[in-house]
Design a protein around this motif. Structure first.
Motif, PDB file in Angstrom:
ATOM      1  N   THR A  95       5.932   7.725  -2.439  1.00 53.11           N
ATOM      2  CA  THR A  95       5.243   8.704  -2.992  1.00 53.11           C
ATOM      3  C   THR A  95       4.888   9.506  -4.229  1.00 53.11           C
ATOM      4  N   GLY A  96       6.136   9.415  -4.778  1.00 52.85           N
ATOM      5  CA  GLY A  96       6.659   9.783  -5.680  1.00 52.85           C
ATOM      6  C   GLY A  96       6.622   9.019  -6.983  1.00 52.85           C
ATOM      7  N   LEU A  97       6.551   7.349  -6.353  1.00 55.06           N
ATOM      8  CA  LEU A  97       6.267   6.456  -7.359  1.00 55.06           C
ATOM      9  C   LEU A  97       5.042   6.131  -7.956  1.00 55.06           C
ATOM     10  N   GLN A  98       4.535   6.487  -7.173  1.00 56.27           N
ATOM     11  CA  GLN A  98       3.289   5.897  -6.631  1.00 56.27           C
ATOM     12  C   GLN A  98       2.598   7.068  -7.729  1.00 56.27           C
ATOM     13  N   ARG A  99       2.191   8.025  -7.309  1.00 53.54           N
ATOM     14  CA  ARG A  99       1.544   9.630  -7.638  1.00 53.54           C
ATOM     15  C   ARG A  99       1.284   9.885  -9.361  1.00 53.54           C
ATOM     16  N   PRO A 100       2.324   9.346  -9.837  1.00 52.08           N
ATOM     17  CA  PRO A 100       1.975   9.516 -11.007  1.00 52.08           C
ATOM     18  C   PRO A 100       0.715   8.378 -11.564  1.00 52.08           C
ATOM     19  N   ALA A 101       1.412   7.294 -11.259  1.00 52.87           N
ATOM     20  CA  ALA A 101       0.570   6.234 -11.721  1.00 52.87           C
ATOM     21  C   ALA A 101      -0.872   5.927 -11.645  1.00 52.87           C
ATOM     22  N   LEU A 102      -0.897   6.698  -9.873  1.00 52.92           N
ATOM     23  CA  LEU A 102      -2.417   6.386  -9.990  1.00 52.92           C
ATOM     24  C   LEU A 102      -2.790   8.050 -10.737  1.00 52.92           C
ATOM     25  N   ASP A 103      -2.621   8.952 -10.475  1.00 55.71           N
ATOM     26  CA  ASP A 103      -3.553  10.012 -11.723  1.00 55.71           C
ATOM     27  C   ASP A 103      -3.058   9.888 -13.193  1.00 55.71           C
ATOM     28  N   ALA A 104      -2.000   9.340 -13.627  1.00 54.59           N
ATOM     29  CA  ALA A 104      -2.427   8.947 -14.722  1.00 54.59           C
ATOM     30  C   ALA A 104      -3.773   7.872 -15.093  1.00 54.59           C
ATOM     31  N   LEU A 105      -3.498   6.646 -14.195  1.00 54.67           N
ATOM     32  CA  LEU A 105      -4.879   5.603 -14.317  1.00 54.67           C
ATOM     33  C   LEU A 105      -5.757   6.402 -14.580  1.00 54.67           C
ATOM     34  N   VAL A 149       2.484  -0.600 -10.027  1.00 55.09           N
ATOM     35  CA  VAL A 149       3.581   0.695  -9.641  1.00 55.09           C
ATOM     36  C   VAL A 149       2.491   0.423  -8.069  1.00 55.09           C
ATOM     37  N   ILE A 150       0.864   0.428  -8.496  1.00 59.60           N
ATOM     38  CA  ILE A 150       0.281   0.830  -6.867  1.00 59.60           C
ATOM     39  C   ILE A 150       0.051  -0.062  -6.333  1.00 59.60           C
ATOM     40  N   ILE A 151       0.092  -0.785  -6.443  1.00 59.51           N
ATOM     41  CA  ILE A 151       0.240  -2.659  -5.476  1.00 59.51           C
ATOM     42  C   ILE A 151       1.848  -2.443  -4.703  1.00 59.51           C
ATOM     43  N   GLY A 152       3.127  -1.899  -5.446  1.00 62.42           N
ATOM     44  CA  GLY A 152       4.123  -2.259  -4.833  1.00 62.42           C
ATOM     45  C   GLY A 152       4.780  -1.149  -3.983  1.00 62.42           C
ATOM     46  N   THR A 153       4.168   0.152  -4.302  1.00 62.45           N
ATOM     47  CA  THR A 153       4.518   0.880  -3.530  1.00 62.45           C
ATOM     48  C   THR A 153       2.983   1.145  -2.360  1.00 62.45           C
ATOM     49  N   GLU A 154       1.910   0.631  -2.479  1.00 61.02           N
ATOM     50  CA  GLU A 154       1.654   0.371  -1.478  1.00 61.02           C
ATOM     51  C   GLU A 154       1.632  -1.069  -0.256  1.00 61.02           C
ATOM     52  N   ALA A 155       2.242  -1.967  -0.827  1.00 63.45           N
ATOM     53  CA  ALA A 155       2.983  -2.701  -0.054  1.00 63.45           C
ATOM     54  C   ALA A 155       3.781  -1.895   0.956  1.00 63.45           C
ATOM     55  N   ALA A 156       4.877  -1.524   0.034  1.00 70.27           N
ATOM     56  CA  ALA A 156       6.730  -0.754   0.861  1.00 70.27           C
ATOM     57  C   ALA A 156       5.933   0.028   1.534  1.00 70.27           C
ATOM     58  N   LEU A 157       5.057   0.766   1.773  1.00 67.61           N
ATOM     59  CA  LEU A 157       4.631   2.072   2.437  1.00 67.61           C
ATOM     60  C   LEU A 157       3.931   1.166   3.818  1.00 67.61           C
ATOM     61  N   GLY A 158       3.503   0.025   3.666  1.00 68.69           N
ATOM     62  CA  GLY A 158       2.517  -0.588   4.832  1.00 68.69           C
ATOM     63  C   GLY A 158       4.004  -1.154   5.230  1.00 68.69           C
ATOM     64  N   ALA A 159       5.028  -1.685   5.137  1.00 70.10           N
ATOM     65  CA  ALA A 159       6.517  -2.404   5.625  1.00 70.10           C
ATOM     66  C   ALA A 159       6.766  -0.863   6.173  1.00 70.10           C
ATOM     67  N   LEU A 160       7.030   0.110   5.751  1.00 61.57           N
ATOM     68  CA  LEU A 160       7.640   1.343   6.529  1.00 61.57           C
ATOM     69  C   LEU A 160       6.282   1.889   7.927  1.00 61.57           C
ATOM     70  N   ALA A 161       5.643   1.605   7.769  1.00 58.34           N
ATOM     71  CA  ALA A 161       4.297   1.838   8.831  1.00 58.34           C
ATOM     72  C   ALA A 161       4.784   1.344   9.745  1.00 58.34           C
ATOM     73  N   VAL A 162       5.634  -0.353   9.876  1.00 56.73           N
ATOM     74  CA  VAL A 162       5.745  -1.373  10.599  1.00 56.73           C
ATOM     75  C   VAL A 162       6.758  -0.818  11.391  1.00 56.73           C
ATOM     76  N   VAL A 163       7.844  -0.113  10.369  1.00 56.29           N
ATOM     77  CA  VAL A 163       9.676   0.500  10.880  1.00 56.29           C
ATOM     78  C   VAL A 163       8.651   1.292  12.351  1.00 56.29           C
ATOM     79  N   LEU A 164       8.059   2.170  11.534  1.00 52.97           N
ATOM     80  CA  LEU A 164       7.861   3.297  12.697  1.00 52.97           C
ATOM     81  C   LEU A 164       6.987   2.327  14.252  1.00 52.97           C
ATOM     82  N   LEU A 165       5.779   1.736  14.029  1.00 48.05           N
ATOM     83  CA  LEU A 165       5.415   0.517  15.127  1.00 48.05           C
ATOM     84  C   LEU A 165       6.669   0.083  16.002  1.00 48.05           C
ATOM     85  N   VAL A 166       7.872  -0.504  15.118  1.00 41.77           N
ATOM     86  CA  VAL A 166       8.472  -1.393  16.233  1.00 41.77           C
ATOM     87  C   VAL A 166       9.627   0.407  16.525  1.00 41.77           C
ATOM     88  N   ASN A 167       9.937   1.274  16.290  1.00 42.08           N
ATOM     89  CA  ASN A 167      11.253   2.244  17.229  1.00 42.08           C
ATOM     90  C   ASN A 167       9.598   2.517  17.528  1.00 42.08           C
TER      91      ASN A 167
END
Length: 429
Positions: free
Chosen positions: A128-138, A88-106
């Protein structure tokens, strides 16, 4: 006590970093991520301000983030109990990076668009909602029970270090290199974070973990509702953030104080105060009455925010924001310790989802409140009124939920049960 022993007792307890390799990795990864995220955290509201000139438009960012955070925070909690938390942590980190690229392009467009900024804000909130429970629980699983307060202090210290370095640097980057550069740095840091997260050990679900479902979410909610101490931590944090979280109108406060150069410092000042507490947090591992930390810290937070709204010189305002950050850190140490000590591993993800709502929905609603009230009464009244209301709300909640004030880590039955379970079965997965 010797002179040498006194100061040493104030130094942070580094036991979790020494004993748990995965905690060390998460600590460094989180610092890298937050430094990059802080670039976008400063650039995004500032870009909306430049495009619209409206405090309400900036505050509306909190509104578009709210529903994704609620929905995906709850689902993320159920997911963290049902699947490998590392994935869960890896997948959400990758998706957050993709959104940063969208901001860059805009940002690189000749005329940047407004709607992608709100769309990305909603997407970041959902992830963030998907990731934080996994981080905290880990963290709650991998760190020994008697080191949980120290882990909470070190985790908070990591965030505060990122908040000091990130916004301060971001203010300069945005001012001299533009929003596009800030978004580019954010994307790079997420790429580094993904690589680091792949080195974490697998974190499979606890034995007999249910699949994500409404029934599972209801089970977690029933557990929280049956524990007055947990309810108190959630309620006080929600009240403090909703009433006294003025960060979204800092660009307008800097303008009113004729100190536009101070915007990055305003975002970083709270982290300075929090870091001061974190760097002297050795005492926290010896505290047993963590509910008192929650109440006292939240009261200091509200009082300092109220004072910041009443002052008309930038440096005293920055000092008040630093004091507020110190109060928030103290309250956060109490909350995190109570959560990690009392909640069983098989419910940790679902309760972490509720925790995400308690410490994230409040700021989102707080942004809306601050932006709307600033448009109605002015920036500074919106700040000082919210801080004063926070102090009153914390006092009322403490009176209504006395079990929070009497919580003792040595005698609380849930804490004693979890301590015994962790000793007998240190690897629930």
């Amino acid at each position: 006590m010797s002179e040498e022993g006194g100061p040493r007792r104030l130094l942070p307890d580094l036991s979790p970093l020494r004993s748990t390799p995965d905690f060390r990795l998460l600590w460094v990864q989180g610092f890298v991520t937050y430094c990059g995220s802080a670039m976008a955290m400063v650039a995004l509201p500032l870009q909306i301000k430049h495009l619209t000139g409206s405090p309400l438009a900036v505050g509306a960012m909190g509104a578009v983030e709210l529903i994704p955070l609620v929905v995906f925070g709850l689902y993320g909690g159920a997911l963290a109990d049902a699947v490998d938390r590392r994935k869960v942590i890896i997948g959400t980190e990758a998706a957050l990076g993709a959104l940063a690229v969208v901001l860059l392009v805009n940002a690189l467009l000749p005329s940047p668009l407004l709607w992608p900024l709100y769309l990305v804000a909603a997407g970041v909130s959902a992830l963030t909602g998907l990731q934080r429970p996994a981080l905290d629980a880990l963290v709650a699983r991998i760190v020994p029970h008697d080191q949980l307060t120290a882990a909470a202090a070190l985790t908070s210290l990591r965030w505060q270090a990122g908040e000091i370095a990130g916004p301060s640097l971001a203010g300069l980057v945005v001012a001299f290199a533009g929003s596009a550069t800030a978004y580019g740095v954010t994307a790079v840091t997420f790429a580094v974070s993904v690589v680091m997260c792949t080195r974490l050990a697998p974190a499979p679900p606890a034995r007999g973990a249910p699949k994500p479902s409404l029934r599972g979410l209801a089970e977690g909610a029933r557990y929280a509702w049956s524990r007055p101490v947990l309810l108190g931590t959630y309620a006080i944090d929600l009240a403090a953030m909703f009433l006294a979280f003025p960060h979204t109108i800092f660009p307008f406060l800097a303008d009113e104080l004729d100190a536009t150069w101070s915007l990055g410092l305003m975002y970083a000042a709270g982290a300075v105060g929090s870091a001061a507490v974190g760097l002297t947090s050795g005492w926290a591992s010896r505290v047993r009455r963590h509910g008192l930390l929650v109440v006292c810290g939240a009261t200091v937070w509200g009082a300092a925010i109220a004072a910041a709204g009443r002052l008309d010189q930038v440096w005293p305002v920055l000092v008040c924001l630093a004091v507020a950050g110190a109060g928030d850190m103290v309250s956060g140490l109490g909350r995190s310790t109570i959560w990690n000590q009392t909640i069983p591993d098989e419910l940790r993800g679902r309760l972490a989802g509720i925790e995400v709502l308690s410490y994230s929905v409040g700021p989102q609603l707080g942004q809306v409140r601050a932006g709307a009230m600033a448009g109605w009464t002015g920036t500074r009244p919106a700040i000082w009124w919210g801080g004063a209301a926070c102090v009153g709300a914390v006092g009322l909640l403490a009176a209504l939920l006395p079990r929070l004030l009497t919580y003792d880590a040595d005698t609380d039955p849930d804490t004693r049960r979890n301590r015994t379970a962790k000793i007998s079965d240190p690897s629930p997965g």
